[in-house]
Design a protein around this motif. Structure first.
Motif, mmCIF file in Angstrom:
data_model
loop_
_atom_site.group_PDB
_atom_site.id
_atom_site.type_symbol
_atom_site.label_atom_id
_atom_site.label_comp_id
_atom_site.label_asym_id
_atom_site.label_seq_id
_atom_site.Cartn_x
_atom_site.Cartn_y
_atom_site.Cartn_z
ATOM 1 N N SER A 127 0.841 -1.194 0.000
ATOM 2 C CA SER A 127 0.000 0.000 0.000
ATOM 3 C C SER A 127 0.875 1.242 0.000
ATOM 4 C CB SER A 127 -0.930 0.015 1.221
ATOM 5 O OG SER A 127 -0.184 0.045 2.425
ATOM 6 N N ILE A 128 0.277 2.349 -0.409
ATOM 7 C CA ILE A 128 1.009 3.617 -0.479
ATOM 8 C C ILE A 128 0.154 4.720 0.118
ATOM 9 C CG2 ILE A 128 0.165 4.083 -2.811
ATOM 10 C CD1 ILE A 128 2.857 5.456 -3.395
ATOM 11 N N GLU A 129 0.787 5.616 0.821
ATOM 12 C CA GLU A 129 0.133 6.809 1.355
ATOM 13 C C GLU A 129 0.843 8.036 0.813
ATOM 14 O OE1 GLU A 129 -2.527 7.324 3.069
ATOM 15 O OE2 GLU A 129 -3.035 5.201 3.364
ATOM 16 N N PHE A 137 -2.411 15.361 -4.820
ATOM 17 C CA PHE A 137 -2.348 16.686 -5.424
ATOM 18 C C PHE A 137 -2.437 17.798 -4.384
ATOM 19 C CE2 PHE A 137 -4.486 14.637 -9.362
ATOM 20 C CZ PHE A 137 -3.269 14.106 -9.741
ATOM 21 N N ASN A 138 -3.233 17.578 -3.346
ATOM 22 C CA ASN A 138 -3.451 18.641 -2.358
ATOM 23 C C ASN A 138 -2.240 18.887 -1.472
ATOM 24 O OD1 ASN A 138 -6.057 19.110 -3.223
ATOM 25 N ND2 ASN A 138 -6.989 17.717 -1.737
ATOM 26 N N SER A 139 -1.529 17.813 -1.105
ATOM 27 C CA SER A 139 -0.489 17.993 -0.089
ATOM 28 C C SER A 139 0.839 17.313 -0.387
ATOM 29 C CB SER A 139 -1.004 17.464 1.269
ATOM 30 O OG SER A 139 -2.234 18.037 1.623
ATOM 31 N N HIS A 140 0.902 16.503 -1.436
ATOM 32 C CA HIS A 140 2.093 15.673 -1.591
ATOM 33 C C HIS A 140 2.758 15.770 -2.965
ATOM 34 C CE1 HIS A 140 1.381 13.430 2.214
ATOM 35 N NE2 HIS A 140 0.113 13.679 1.920
ATOM 36 N N MET A 141 2.300 16.661 -3.817
ATOM 37 C CA MET A 141 2.934 16.782 -5.138
ATOM 38 C C MET A 141 3.404 18.203 -5.376
ATOM 39 S SD MET A 141 1.501 16.012 -9.024
ATOM 40 C CE MET A 141 1.845 14.249 -8.998
ATOM 41 N N GLU A 142 4.652 18.326 -5.801
ATOM 42 C CA GLU A 142 5.211 19.619 -6.194
ATOM 43 C C GLU A 142 5.380 19.610 -7.707
ATOM 44 O OE1 GLU A 142 9.526 21.840 -5.923
ATOM 45 O OE2 GLU A 142 8.847 20.715 -4.162
ATOM 46 N N MET A 143 4.797 20.598 -8.372
ATOM 47 C CA MET A 143 4.857 20.656 -9.835
ATOM 48 C C MET A 143 5.169 22.073 -10.280
ATOM 49 S SD MET A 143 1.933 19.697 -12.697
ATOM 50 C CE MET A 143 2.002 17.945 -12.369
ATOM 51 N N ARG A 156 8.615 19.969 -14.014
ATOM 52 C CA ARG A 156 9.346 19.137 -13.060
ATOM 53 C C ARG A 156 8.376 18.747 -11.952
ATOM 54 N NH1 ARG A 156 13.518 23.156 -9.724
ATOM 55 N NH2 ARG A 156 12.004 23.870 -8.173
ATOM 56 N N VAL A 157 8.519 17.509 -11.469
ATOM 57 C CA VAL A 157 7.567 16.948 -10.513
ATOM 58 C C VAL A 157 8.324 16.245 -9.395
ATOM 59 C CG1 VAL A 157 5.710 15.267 -10.186
ATOM 60 C CG2 VAL A 157 5.775 16.658 -12.267
ATOM 61 N N LYS A 158 7.804 16.372 -8.187
ATOM 62 C CA LYS A 158 8.344 15.645 -7.049
ATOM 63 C C LYS A 158 7.184 15.251 -6.142
ATOM 64 C CE LYS A 158 12.163 15.993 -3.697
ATOM 65 N NZ LYS A 158 13.187 15.323 -4.510
ATOM 66 N N LEU A 159 7.197 14.008 -5.655
ATOM 67 C CA LEU A 159 6.214 13.563 -4.686
ATOM 68 C C LEU A 159 6.793 13.762 -3.289
ATOM 69 C CD1 LEU A 159 4.956 10.254 -6.346
ATOM 70 C CD2 LEU A 159 4.326 12.628 -6.845
ATOM 71 N N ARG A 160 6.040 14.414 -2.429
ATOM 72 C CA ARG A 160 6.522 14.757 -1.093
ATOM 73 C C ARG A 160 5.928 13.828 -0.035
ATOM 74 N NH1 ARG A 160 11.064 17.894 -1.260
ATOM 75 N NH2 ARG A 160 10.785 19.740 -2.585
ATOM 76 N N ASN A 161 6.809 13.296 0.817
ATOM 77 C CA ASN A 161 6.398 12.556 2.021
ATOM 78 C C ASN A 161 5.432 11.423 1.692
ATOM 79 O OD1 ASN A 161 6.271 11.923 4.760
ATOM 80 N ND2 ASN A 161 4.573 13.342 5.131
ATOM 81 N N SER A 174 9.898 5.532 2.687
ATOM 82 C CA SER A 174 9.280 6.689 3.322
ATOM 83 C C SER A 174 10.122 7.927 3.014
ATOM 84 C CB SER A 174 9.194 6.492 4.841
ATOM 85 O OG SER A 174 8.560 7.600 5.458
ATOM 86 N N GLY A 175 9.461 8.948 2.513
ATOM 87 C CA GLY A 175 10.172 10.179 2.201
ATOM 88 C C GLY A 175 9.724 10.765 0.886
ATOM 89 N N ASP A 176 10.530 11.683 0.346
ATOM 90 C CA ASP A 176 10.216 12.311 -0.936
ATOM 91 C C ASP A 176 10.612 11.378 -2.078
ATOM 92 O OD1 ASP A 176 9.462 14.472 0.545
ATOM 93 O OD2 ASP A 176 11.271 15.648 0.137
ATOM 94 N N PHE A 177 9.956 11.575 -3.213
ATOM 95 C CA PHE A 177 10.281 10.752 -4.369
ATOM 96 C C PHE A 177 10.271 11.605 -5.635
ATOM 97 C CE2 PHE A 177 10.047 7.591 -7.594
ATOM 98 C CZ PHE A 177 10.745 6.531 -7.045
ATOM 99 N N PRO A 178 11.352 11.625 -6.389
ATOM 100 C CA PRO A 178 12.632 10.982 -6.098
ATOM 101 C C PRO A 178 13.270 11.566 -4.833
ATOM 102 C CG PRO A 178 12.538 11.767 -8.373
ATOM 103 C CD PRO A 178 11.388 12.372 -7.676
ATOM 104 N N ALA A 179 14.100 10.769 -4.197
ATOM 105 C CA ALA A 179 14.732 11.220 -2.958
ATOM 106 C C ALA A 179 15.603 12.442 -3.207
ATOM 107 C CB ALA A 179 15.558 10.084 -2.354
ATOM 108 N N ASN A 180 16.263 12.472 -4.350
ATOM 109 C CA ASN A 180 17.097 13.608 -4.738
ATOM 110 C C ASN A 180 16.657 14.122 -6.106
ATOM 111 O OD1 ASN A 180 19.003 13.395 -2.473
ATOM 112 N ND2 ASN A 180 19.643 11.498 -3.463
#
Length: 372
Positions: A127-129, A137-143, A156-161, A174-180
């Protein structure tokens, strides 16, 4: 009796190695099972993160390309948008523009991708959270979406936490993706219709964005020769595009490709033009690119023998052509299409093409020695 004792001792001596062998085999078998289970969990962890990375890259690539096509079609067929960057983001995420579904997206959205990925992990006992696209989109994606240079746009896109767990509840990531860093995708605008020209002339005239022979006039790429008719004809007759730097002191600004979807160059420090220039610098630095112009322009010359379709389109929408204008397409169309706004004008570039008129800064940028 003595014989029975000897037999018993012999049997006992024979059993000891067998018992030791059985114990050793049980221990080895147990270790193999444990190791296989741990390796399986590690493989699932590796598989899930690698799959997530590859899937995210593919989803971003596909949705970004489709979103650019969808935005081009929307502006050509309907109207300019107030913020092209936000419109592309909405299309990528939800497949909508202004809340209305875009048929062009065809379900190729990040919303669909993430829902499918959540279901895929579930089928593997993982499972994934966050567990829904809305949470993502509301809290975990940076675009971030903006121009890279005159002929390219990027996201550019990053998934947060985010957190990935297996069926036992053990955390596998657990963490951001990609990590770097980020996942990047770049789209070339070459070969696409220019939304600004089509929209300004109400769909009656179009141009395809293709770079000129010298796409970025300057010291590195070279200049056009104002005294060579073939160089003048390249700019006038080939309907090609060049990338140029602004000259704020001269009041000359060239729209980025995203502003061509908005129909404006907002030179306010807090407006889109300054913001897009900042984004371009951010992308160029992050991608290790050398500084390159972001402004994009073509040249419009209202000559009946050169471009009858242009004159017909201008007349059809009630436009008129003054004697003094700037052939830079943005300034030209703002000057000849109602409501008129001739804030930048020019003078003839050469005797052979007297209808090819440019402001002094654009002349200098194109020809270097032609300052007026």
């Amino acid at each position: 009796m003595r014989r029975g004792y000897l037999i018993n001792m012999t049997v006992l001596l024979l059993l000891i190695p067998l018992l030791l062998l059985a114990a050793t085999y049980e221990s080895i078998s147990s270790a193999v099972v444990v190791n296989q289970a741990e390796r399986g969990l590690m493989e699932r962890q590796y598989f899930s993160t690698v799959t997530l990375r590859d899937d995210l890259q593919n989803a971003v690539d596909l949705s970004f390309k489709r979103a650019y096509i969808a935005l081009t079609e929307y502006v050509i067929n309907h109207s300019f948008v107030s913020n092209a960057s936000e419109a592309l983001e909405e299309l990528m995420k939800y497949g909508t523009i202004g809340g209305n579904i875009s048929p062009t997206m065809g379900g190729v959205t990040l919303e669909s991708w993430y829902s499918n990925f959540v279901n895929y992990l579930s089928s593997m006992g993982m499972s994934i959270e966050p567990s829904t696209p809305e949470e993502l989109f509301n809290s975990h994606m940076e675009m971030l979406i903006g121009p890279v240079d005159s002929f390219h746009v990027a996201v550019r896109v990053k998934l947060r936490n985010i957190t990935i767990t297996d069926s036992s509840g053990r955390v596998r990531y657990s963490g951001d993706f990609p990590a770097n860093g980020y996942v990047y995708s770049i789209v070339s605008v070459e070969g696409f219709e220019d939304p600004f020209i089509v929209r300004m002339l109400n769909g009656l005239y179009t141009r395809i964005i293709e770079p000129c022979r010298i796409p970025y006039p300057g010291e590195e790429y070279g200049y056009y020769n104002v005294n060579k008719s073939e160089d003048i004809n390249e700019l006038v007759l080939n309907w090609c595009y060049v990338g140029l730097y602004d000259n704020a002191s001269a009041g000359v600004y060239y729209p980025t490709v995203l502003e061509r979807f908005e129909g404006t160059v907002n030179t306010n420090p807090n407006g889109h033009h300054s913001y897009y220039l900042h984004l371009a610098e951010t992308f160029q630095n992050a991608l290790g690119m050398k500084p390159t112009p972001v402004g994009l322009t073509t040249f419009i010359v209202p000559n009946r023998t050169i471009d009858k379709a242009l004159l017909g389109a201008i007349q059809s929408i009630g436009g008129s052509i003054p004697d003094n204008y700037d052939s830079v397409d943005y300034y030209f169309l703002k000057c000849v299409v109602p409501p008129y706004s001739c804030n930048v004008t020019g003078t003839p570039v050469s005797p052979e093409q007297r209808r090819f008129q440019l402001d002094n800064y654009t002349k200098k940028a194109l020809f270097d020695n032609a300052s007026g």
